[in-house]
Design a protein around this motif. Structure first.
Motif, PDB file in Angstrom:
ATOM      1  N   SER A 143       0.791  -1.233   0.000  1.00 53.36           N
ATOM      2  CA  SER A 143       0.000   0.000   0.000  1.00 53.36           C
ATOM      3  C   SER A 143       0.827   1.289   0.000  1.00 53.36           C
ATOM      4  O   SER A 143       0.597   2.168  -0.834  1.00 53.36           O
ATOM      5  CB  SER A 143      -0.970  -0.004   1.189  1.00 53.36           C
ATOM      6  OG  SER A 143      -1.752   1.166   1.188  1.00 53.36           O
ATOM      7  N   PRO A 144       1.819   1.471   0.897  1.00 50.78           N
ATOM      8  CA  PRO A 144       2.589   2.724   0.869  1.00 50.78           C
ATOM      9  C   PRO A 144       3.346   2.924  -0.440  1.00 50.78           C
ATOM     10  O   PRO A 144       3.515   4.057  -0.893  1.00 50.78           O
ATOM     11  CB  PRO A 144       3.559   2.576   2.046  1.00 50.78           C
ATOM     12  CG  PRO A 144       2.954   1.530   2.927  1.00 50.78           C
ATOM     13  CD  PRO A 144       2.255   0.593   2.002  1.00 50.78           C
ATOM     14  N   ALA A 151       4.979   7.605   5.668  1.00 52.14           N
ATOM     15  CA  ALA A 151       6.202   7.874   4.909  1.00 52.14           C
ATOM     16  C   ALA A 151       7.318   6.941   5.354  1.00 52.14           C
ATOM     17  O   ALA A 151       8.128   6.487   4.525  1.00 52.14           O
ATOM     18  CB  ALA A 151       6.610   9.329   5.093  1.00 52.14           C
ATOM     19  N   THR A 152       7.380   6.647   6.646  1.00 50.25           N
ATOM     20  CA  THR A 152       8.402   5.736   7.157  1.00 50.25           C
ATOM     21  C   THR A 152       8.220   4.340   6.574  1.00 50.25           C
ATOM     22  O   THR A 152       9.194   3.688   6.169  1.00 50.25           O
ATOM     23  CB  THR A 152       8.340   5.680   8.693  1.00 50.25           C
ATOM     24  OG1 THR A 152       8.604   6.989   9.222  1.00 50.25           O
ATOM     25  CG2 THR A 152       9.362   4.705   9.253  1.00 50.25           C
ATOM     26  N   LYS A 153       6.986   3.869   6.521  1.00 52.42           N
ATOM     27  CA  LYS A 153       6.726   2.562   5.904  1.00 52.42           C
ATOM     28  C   LYS A 153       7.136   2.569   4.440  1.00 52.42           C
ATOM     29  O   LYS A 153       7.722   1.605   3.936  1.00 52.42           O
ATOM     30  CB  LYS A 153       5.244   2.195   6.040  1.00 52.42           C
ATOM     31  CG  LYS A 153       4.800   1.855   7.444  1.00 52.42           C
ATOM     32  CD  LYS A 153       3.324   1.502   7.455  1.00 52.42           C
ATOM     33  CE  LYS A 153       2.850   1.184   8.874  1.00 52.42           C
ATOM     34  NZ  LYS A 153       1.391   0.866   8.898  1.00 52.42           N
ATOM     35  N   ALA A 154       6.808   3.659   3.746  1.00 54.01           N
ATOM     36  CA  ALA A 154       7.121   3.739   2.318  1.00 54.01           C
ATOM     37  C   ALA A 154       8.628   3.695   2.082  1.00 54.01           C
ATOM     38  O   ALA A 154       9.107   2.978   1.190  1.00 54.01           O
ATOM     39  CB  ALA A 154       6.535   5.017   1.725  1.00 54.01           C
ATOM     40  N   ILE A 155       9.394   4.429   2.881  1.00 56.09           N
ATOM     41  CA  ILE A 155      10.842   4.466   2.653  1.00 56.09           C
ATOM     42  C   ILE A 155      11.505   3.165   3.102  1.00 56.09           C
ATOM     43  O   ILE A 155      12.459   2.696   2.484  1.00 56.09           O
ATOM     44  CB  ILE A 155      11.466   5.702   3.358  1.00 56.09           C
ATOM     45  CG1 ILE A 155      12.792   6.060   2.689  1.00 56.09           C
ATOM     46  CG2 ILE A 155      11.677   5.463   4.852  1.00 56.09           C
ATOM     47  CD1 ILE A 155      13.328   7.419   3.102  1.00 56.09           C
ATOM     48  N   GLN A 156      10.971   2.538   4.152  1.00 53.29           N
ATOM     49  CA  GLN A 156      11.514   1.248   4.591  1.00 53.29           C
ATOM     50  C   GLN A 156      11.275   0.170   3.538  1.00 53.29           C
ATOM     51  O   GLN A 156      12.163  -0.652   3.253  1.00 53.29           O
ATOM     52  CB  GLN A 156      10.884   0.838   5.922  1.00 53.29           C
ATOM     53  CG  GLN A 156      11.355   1.676   7.104  1.00 53.29           C
ATOM     54  CD  GLN A 156      10.589   1.353   8.383  1.00 53.29           C
ATOM     55  OE1 GLN A 156       9.503   0.741   8.339  1.00 53.29           O
ATOM     56  NE2 GLN A 156      11.132   1.765   9.512  1.00 53.29           N
ATOM     57  N   ARG A 157      10.102   0.179   2.943  1.00 57.80           N
ATOM     58  CA  ARG A 157       9.792  -0.845   1.946  1.00 57.80           C
ATOM     59  C   ARG A 157      10.486  -0.549   0.618  1.00 57.80           C
ATOM     60  O   ARG A 157      10.797  -1.479  -0.138  1.00 57.80           O
ATOM     61  CB  ARG A 157       8.284  -0.975   1.800  1.00 57.80           C
ATOM     62  CG  ARG A 157       7.712  -1.646   3.039  1.00 57.80           C
ATOM     63  CD  ARG A 157       6.233  -1.641   3.164  1.00 57.80           C
ATOM     64  NE  ARG A 157       5.883  -2.028   4.541  1.00 57.80           N
ATOM     65  CZ  ARG A 157       4.658  -2.086   5.013  1.00 57.80           C
ATOM     66  NH1 ARG A 157       3.629  -1.778   4.233  1.00 57.80           N
ATOM     67  NH2 ARG A 157       4.444  -2.430   6.269  1.00 57.80           N
ATOM     68  N   ALA A 173       9.384  12.101  -3.949  1.00 55.76           N
ATOM     69  CA  ALA A 173       8.176  11.288  -3.774  1.00 55.76           C
ATOM     70  C   ALA A 173       7.609  11.407  -2.366  1.00 55.76           C
ATOM     71  O   ALA A 173       6.381  11.428  -2.173  1.00 55.76           O
ATOM     72  CB  ALA A 173       8.467   9.822  -4.101  1.00 55.76           C
ATOM     73  N   LEU A 174       8.492  11.498  -1.357  1.00 56.73           N
ATOM     74  CA  LEU A 174       8.040  11.432   0.030  1.00 56.73           C
ATOM     75  C   LEU A 174       7.989  12.780   0.746  1.00 56.73           C
ATOM     76  O   LEU A 174       7.393  12.878   1.829  1.00 56.73           O
ATOM     77  CB  LEU A 174       8.933  10.474   0.825  1.00 56.73           C
ATOM     78  CG  LEU A 174       8.866   9.010   0.381  1.00 56.73           C
ATOM     79  CD1 LEU A 174       9.797   8.160   1.219  1.00 56.73           C
ATOM     80  CD2 LEU A 174       7.440   8.484   0.474  1.00 56.73           C
ATOM     81  N   LYS A 175       8.603  13.793   0.180  1.00 56.92           N
ATOM     82  CA  LYS A 175       8.635  15.095   0.853  1.00 56.92           C
ATOM     83  C   LYS A 175       7.248  15.619   1.214  1.00 56.92           C
ATOM     84  O   LYS A 175       7.052  16.153   2.317  1.00 56.92           O
ATOM     85  CB  LYS A 175       9.375  16.109  -0.013  1.00 56.92           C
ATOM     86  CG  LYS A 175       9.680  17.410   0.716  1.00 56.92           C
ATOM     87  CD  LYS A 175      10.570  18.315  -0.126  1.00 56.92           C
ATOM     88  CE  LYS A 175      10.923  19.591   0.642  1.00 56.92           C
ATOM     89  NZ  LYS A 175      11.813  20.467  -0.163  1.00 56.92           N
ATOM     90  N   MET A 228       5.091   5.869  -3.883  1.00 55.34           N
ATOM     91  CA  MET A 228       6.324   5.684  -4.632  1.00 55.34           C
ATOM     92  C   MET A 228       6.068   5.386  -6.111  1.00 55.34           C
ATOM     93  O   MET A 228       6.685   5.995  -6.990  1.00 55.34           O
ATOM     94  CB  MET A 228       7.161   4.554  -4.011  1.00 55.34           C
ATOM     95  CG  MET A 228       7.556   4.801  -2.562  1.00 55.34           C
ATOM     96  SD  MET A 228       8.397   6.371  -2.295  1.00 55.34           S
ATOM     97  CE  MET A 228       9.853   6.168  -3.317  1.00 55.34           C
ATOM     98  N   ILE A 229       5.163   4.462  -6.391  1.00 55.53           N
ATOM     99  CA  ILE A 229       4.928   4.081  -7.778  1.00 55.53           C
ATOM    100  C   ILE A 229       4.365   5.229  -8.615  1.00 55.53           C
ATOM    101  O   ILE A 229       4.798   5.425  -9.755  1.00 55.53           O
ATOM    102  CB  ILE A 229       4.048   2.817  -7.844  1.00 55.53           C
ATOM    103  CG1 ILE A 229       4.879   1.617  -7.371  1.00 55.53           C
ATOM    104  CG2 ILE A 229       3.507   2.576  -9.248  1.00 55.53           C
ATOM    105  CD1 ILE A 229       4.144   0.303  -7.333  1.00 55.53           C
ATOM    106  N   PRO A 230       3.396   6.039  -8.102  1.00 54.06           N
ATOM    107  CA  PRO A 230       2.941   7.179  -8.918  1.00 54.06           C
ATOM    108  C   PRO A 230       4.071   8.152  -9.251  1.00 54.06           C
ATOM    109  O   PRO A 230       4.049   8.801 -10.298  1.00 54.06           O
ATOM    110  CB  PRO A 230       1.888   7.845  -8.030  1.00 54.06           C
ATOM    111  CG  PRO A 230       1.378   6.748  -7.156  1.00 54.06           C
ATOM    112  CD  PRO A 230       2.587   5.892  -6.879  1.00 54.06           C
ATOM    113  N   ALA A 231       5.071   8.251  -8.384  1.00 51.64           N
ATOM    114  CA  ALA A 231       6.161   9.205  -8.592  1.00 51.64           C
ATOM    115  C   ALA A 231       7.287   8.641  -9.456  1.00 51.64           C
ATOM    116  O   ALA A 231       7.802   9.336 -10.340  1.00 51.64           O
ATOM    117  CB  ALA A 231       6.723   9.660  -7.242  1.00 51.64           C
TER     118      ALA A 231
END
Length: 393
Positions: free
Chosen positions: A126-127, A164-170, A152-154, A132-135
């Protein structure tokens, strides 16, 4: 047929179609143009682009024409050959250098066997799918940089920091796994991206819970609806939402309810069925539903009740807490009343105790001791305080 064009002729010629012979044509417009190879294959006239002029010189265009003309003599269609070669080159590029979105799918599929519900229960993707994928989803993995991750995460780094933490970790997991798959990607760009994004002073907000002193009053108001009964069941059994919503009569044997591993929290292959001793009030709820003849204890139209309905019930009654928060209510009650030992309280909540080695030896689920404290808890929440068991579990 001799070649007709020269470099000087091309330079001085007006805009238009310039024929060089043997099917080679330059379509000129201003200081630029495009080379075209005109040929006939199987009785059909066709045109094939060779490249742009002046980037492709007259000599190079003639060489390309001669090569394709040789294929034509051999009975091949030059356009089909070119398209097939391009398709093969694209496939090879994709194999060697997939897009970020393609690599996410590869990594997700490689991890699915270890994720609960095939990765859908925990929404592992999901994150990545949302942010990430749209960016950067269409970007080749070898071209992904720390700046891409930052951009992407800013927008959510401070506003939605846990997400955002989940997204960057994954994203790190995706890049690290890609590196092990021998793709040209660098997981260290994540560290650089975090440096650019900066530190965030994020305070974790505990899940709202009803004060244990107020649970009996709330419990008394909850009967009468399916969602209310489900909340009462959660209070009495102290299981998580997924375990409670899917409760079935076939899972209950006497005063023991066995929650299947697939509804317990934890990594795939690391969780087991969990036995829950049922107190008198919990058995009364199950018996009443058994008389109605339903398999699910808390049914909706086509299956178990939704978590949204269970949560809405508490809001309707003005409760300052969530269904999951009843576990906190119980744990605080244990601390304040010294109702049982730490290990019993944690086992009631299906928490792991101790390290891996310790758990490999201490395998008891403390069922009898849990039955004592859960009976105490049931007496408390139902207002039957006079029947509280006197000794400590």
């Amino acid at each position: 047929m001799k070649n007709k064009l020269t470099q000087i002729q091309i330079k001085n010629a007006p805009d238009g179609k310039l024929e060089d012979g043997r099917g080679l044509r330059l379509v000129k417009k201003g200081a630029v143009g495009k080379w075209v190879f005109r040929f006939s294959h199987l009785g059909k006239r066709r045109e094939m682009g060779l490249g742009a002029w002046p980037a492709l010189s007259l000599a190079a265009a003639r060489s390309a024409r001669d090569g394709w003309a040789a294929e034509l003599v051999a009975g091949n269609d030059p356009i089909q050959l070119r398209d097939a070669a391009q398709a093969q080159a694209i496939a090879e590029r994709d194999r060697q250098d997939p897009t970020f979105a393609e690599l996410v799918t590869m990594v997700f599929e490689s991890r699915q066997a270890t994720l609960r519900g095939g990765g859908m229960r925990g929404r592992w993707r999901s994150p990545l799918d949302l942010y990430m994928i749209p960016a950067i989803g269409n970007k080749r993995i070898s071209q992904v940089t720390q700046r891409d991750v930052v951009d992407a995460l800013k927008p959510i780094w401070k506003a939605k920091h846990p997400t955002a933490t989940k997204a960057i970790q994954r994203t790190r997991i995706v890049l690290a796994t890609g590196r092990m798959m021998n793709f040209e990607c660098d997981p260290q760009i994540i560290d650089a991206a975090k440096h650019f994004l900066g530190e965030v002073n994020h305070k974790i907000t505990p899940m709202r819970s009803v004060a244990w002193q107020d649970v009996p009053e709330l419990y008394a108001k909850l009967g009468g609806t399916t969602s209310g009964l489900c909340n009462q069941w959660i209070i009495l059994t102290l299981v998580r939402m997924d375990a409670a919503r899917g409760a079935c009569l076939s899972e209950i044997d006497g005063d023991l309810w066995t929650v299947p591993a697939d509804r317990m929290k934890g990594k795939e292959g690391k969780v087991q069925d969990f036995r829950v001793p049922l107190s008198g009030p919990a058995l009364e709820i199950a018996d009443n539903i058994r008389r109605v003849g339903m398999e699910y204890l808390f049914s909706a139209r086509k299956g178990p009740i939704s978590d949204a309905a269970v949560e809405k019930c508490l809001r309707t009654h003005g409760a300052d807490g969530t269904p999951h928060g009843f576990r906190t209510s119980f744990r605080t009650w244990v601390q304040d009343t010294d109702a049982c030992s730490f290990e019993v309280a944690e086992t009631v909540l299906s928490h792991n105790i101790g390290g891996t080695v310790e758990r490999s030896y201490a395998r008891s689920d403390l069922l009898d001791r849990r039955r004592i404290v859960m009976d105490k808890w049931a007496h408390f929440v139902t207002g039957e305080t006079s029947n509280v068991v006197a000794f400590k579990a």
